[in-house]
Design a protein around this motif. Structure first.
Motif: not given
Length: 123
Positions: A14-15, A63, A67, A85, A87-90, A121, A123
């Motif tokens: 993440a990130g 969403s 980014r 950037d 995110k796990p939801e990506d 991704v 976390s």
């Protein structure tokens, strides 16, 4: 033969960042919008970003706006998706696609699909 070859997926924290590539062939590149779509397990496929291959205008889903950045190289018929950037939801399988609809065609409006590339991704 129409081909949309996606590559560049992988595992990232993440990130972090990844850059996806989509090499197109077998059709007139600048007559289509090229888009990136993604599908997470158990979810419907959704549009992420698209670019008018001729004019260069872009469109982003809310969403990912700010980014992700989509770009096109007309000399090599390649579209890129720079993802920052993350995110796990990506996490999803990402597909590139070509459509005569603009911007960011609905899934049913896509003319050509490429194979997917997995983005994970952690976390």
């Amino acid at each position: 033969e129409v081909q949309l070859q996606a590559s560049g997926g992988g595992l990232v924290q993440a990130g972090g960042s990844l850059r996806l590539s989509c090499k197109a062939s077998g059709f007139t590149f600048d007559e289509y919008d090229i888009g990136w779509y993604r599908q997470a397990p158990g979810e419907e496929r959704e549009g992420v970003a698209s670019i008018d291959s001729d004019e260069g205008s872009t469109y982003y889903a809310g969403s990912v706006k700010g980014r992700f950045a989509i770009s096109a190289d007309k000399t090599s018929n390649t579209v890129y998706l720079q993802m920052n950037d993350l995110k796990p939801e990506d996490t999803a399988v990402y597909y590139c696609a070509a459509s005569s609809y603009s911007p960011l065609a609905g899934v049913s409006e896509v003319d050509y699909w490429g194979q997917g590339t997995q983005v994970t991704v952690s976390s």
